[in-house]
Motif scaffolding. Sequence first.
Motif, PDB file in Angstrom:
ATOM      1  N   THR A  79       0.812  -1.221   0.000  1.00  0.00           N
ATOM      2  CA  THR A  79       0.000   0.000   0.000  1.00  0.00           C
ATOM      3  C   THR A  79       0.850   1.278   0.000  1.00  0.00           C
ATOM      4  OG1 THR A  79      -0.206  -0.193   2.410  1.00  0.00           O
ATOM      5  CG2 THR A  79      -2.002  -1.106   1.078  1.00  0.00           C
ATOM      6  N   LYS A  80       2.019   1.205   0.622  1.00  0.00           N
ATOM      7  CA  LYS A  80       2.906   2.386   0.633  1.00  0.00           C
ATOM      8  C   LYS A  80       3.428   2.673  -0.773  1.00  0.00           C
ATOM      9  CE  LYS A  80       4.438   1.970   5.436  1.00  0.00           C
ATOM     10  NZ  LYS A  80       5.599   1.730   6.329  1.00  0.00           N
ATOM     11  N   ALA A  81       3.841   1.623  -1.464  1.00  0.00           N
ATOM     12  CA  ALA A  81       4.337   1.797  -2.832  1.00  0.00           C
ATOM     13  C   ALA A  81       3.218   2.268  -3.746  1.00  0.00           C
ATOM     14  CB  ALA A  81       4.916   0.478  -3.342  1.00  0.00           C
ATOM     15  N   TYR A 116       2.603   5.877  -3.136  1.00  0.00           N
ATOM     16  CA  TYR A 116       3.727   6.656  -3.672  1.00  0.00           C
ATOM     17  C   TYR A 116       3.572   6.845  -5.181  1.00  0.00           C
ATOM     18  CZ  TYR A 116       8.569   7.831  -4.920  1.00  0.00           C
ATOM     19  OH  TYR A 116       9.702   8.446  -5.415  1.00  0.00           O
ATOM     20  N   PHE A 117       3.302   5.774  -5.887  1.00  0.00           N
ATOM     21  CA  PHE A 117       3.139   5.842  -7.348  1.00  0.00           C
ATOM     22  C   PHE A 117       1.941   6.718  -7.713  1.00  0.00           C
ATOM     23  CE2 PHE A 117       6.301   2.709  -7.679  1.00  0.00           C
ATOM     24  CZ  PHE A 117       6.620   2.489  -9.017  1.00  0.00           C
ATOM     25  N   ARG A 118       0.838   6.590  -6.972  1.00  0.00           N
ATOM     26  CA  ARG A 118      -0.386   7.326  -7.306  1.00  0.00           C
ATOM     27  C   ARG A 118      -0.207   8.828  -7.058  1.00  0.00           C
ATOM     28  NH1 ARG A 118      -3.669   4.208  -4.712  1.00  0.00           N
ATOM     29  NH2 ARG A 118      -3.680   5.421  -2.790  1.00  0.00           N
ATOM     30  N   SER A 119       0.489   9.176  -5.985  1.00  0.00           N
ATOM     31  CA  SER A 119       0.652  10.597  -5.653  1.00  0.00           C
ATOM     32  C   SER A 119       1.743  11.267  -6.497  1.00  0.00           C
ATOM     33  CB  SER A 119       0.974  10.758  -4.174  1.00  0.00           C
ATOM     34  OG  SER A 119       2.220  10.134  -3.868  1.00  0.00           O
ATOM     35  N   ALA A 172       1.458   5.519 -15.606  1.00  0.00           N
ATOM     36  CA  ALA A 172       1.011   5.123 -14.277  1.00  0.00           C
ATOM     37  C   ALA A 172      -0.287   4.313 -14.342  1.00  0.00           C
ATOM     38  CB  ALA A 172       0.807   6.365 -13.411  1.00  0.00           C
ATOM     39  N   LYS A 173      -1.148   4.614 -15.311  1.00  0.00           N
ATOM     40  CA  LYS A 173      -2.417   3.902 -15.444  1.00  0.00           C
ATOM     41  C   LYS A 173      -2.239   2.451 -15.917  1.00  0.00           C
ATOM     42  CE  LYS A 173      -5.146   8.055 -16.091  1.00  0.00           C
ATOM     43  NZ  LYS A 173      -5.926   8.915 -17.014  1.00  0.00           N
ATOM     44  N   ARG A 174      -1.051   2.139 -16.376  1.00  0.00           N
ATOM     45  CA  ARG A 174      -0.754   0.758 -16.785  1.00  0.00           C
ATOM     46  C   ARG A 174      -0.546  -0.166 -15.579  1.00  0.00           C
ATOM     47  NH1 ARG A 174      -1.582  -1.025 -21.968  1.00  0.00           N
ATOM     48  NH2 ARG A 174      -0.788   0.439 -23.512  1.00  0.00           N
ATOM     49  N   GLY A 225      10.221   2.480  -9.945  1.00  0.00           N
ATOM     50  CA  GLY A 225      10.378   1.540  -8.836  1.00  0.00           C
ATOM     51  C   GLY A 225      11.712   1.741  -8.126  1.00  0.00           C
ATOM     52  N   LEU A 226      12.763   1.987  -8.895  1.00  0.00           N
ATOM     53  CA  LEU A 226      14.087   2.255  -8.309  1.00  0.00           C
ATOM     54  C   LEU A 226      14.062   3.525  -7.461  1.00  0.00           C
ATOM     55  CD1 LEU A 226      16.605   1.384 -11.188  1.00  0.00           C
ATOM     56  CD2 LEU A 226      16.422   0.281  -8.948  1.00  0.00           C
ATOM     57  N   GLU A 227      13.375   4.548  -7.940  1.00  0.00           N
ATOM     58  CA  GLU A 227      13.260   5.801  -7.182  1.00  0.00           C
ATOM     59  C   GLU A 227      12.565   5.554  -5.838  1.00  0.00           C
ATOM     60  OE1 GLU A 227      11.654   9.234  -9.202  1.00  0.00           O
ATOM     61  OE2 GLU A 227      12.562   8.607 -11.105  1.00  0.00           O
ATOM     62  N   TYR A 228      11.513   4.773  -5.866  1.00  0.00           N
ATOM     63  CA  TYR A 228      10.772   4.464  -4.634  1.00  0.00           C
ATOM     64  C   TYR A 228      11.676   3.736  -3.630  1.00  0.00           C
ATOM     65  CZ  TYR A 228       7.647   1.880  -1.517  1.00  0.00           C
ATOM     66  OH  TYR A 228       7.061   1.340  -0.410  1.00  0.00           O
TER      67      TYR A 228
END
Length: 201
Positions: A103-105, A108-111, A118-120, A154-157
């Motif tokens: 849920t955290k990831a 992060y991606f959504r915000s 991102a919609k993929r 993903g690497l940035e996260y």
Amino acid sequence: MASGLARSRGRRRKRRARSHVVEVSLGVTAFAVGAAAIAWPLSRSDAAPPQRAVAAPAPQASPVGELTVASVDTGEKADAKREKKEKKAAEHKASGPSKYTDTKAEAYFRSRWNDKTAKRVKDIRTEGGYLRIYTNLPENADNSKTAITLCKRGLEYLAERGEANPVVFVQSRFGENGNPVLANVLGPDDDDCRVTYPKPK
């Protein structure tokens, strides 16, 4: 005078005798009637046997404690079963949020990004220390621009989380081969999100 007294005594005796006879005859009559009432059903060969009252069967309880008589499969139960089945299929195919979703990831991606790329994304999971980004991309989209971009995100996260040994997999939608990897990073020594294949011998 003596003769008159004798006559009155004689009348009393007769009355007593008559009343005694009446009482005896009434008793005999009552006895006869009672005996006949008892003997009459017994003497009939075609008399029906006495009827016994049979109680109606009580509703039986099912294993879950509900009455089977009143158990009705409502629309709500059908909807709940369908939702559970769909959720299980989504977990297996990684085509939507599941109990394995990071849920955290996901937040992060959504915000951070709100674009076509991102919609993929259909689900993001952290499994065994690996970040897996499941998409709706076809399995022949390996090393595509979208897959590479998602891998870099993903690497940035993971970098923001302070992960020293980042591992990212971007995977396709579910198909005959499951969810094939379209882009990946296999650790700190891998700086390219491109999937490499072994050269044929």
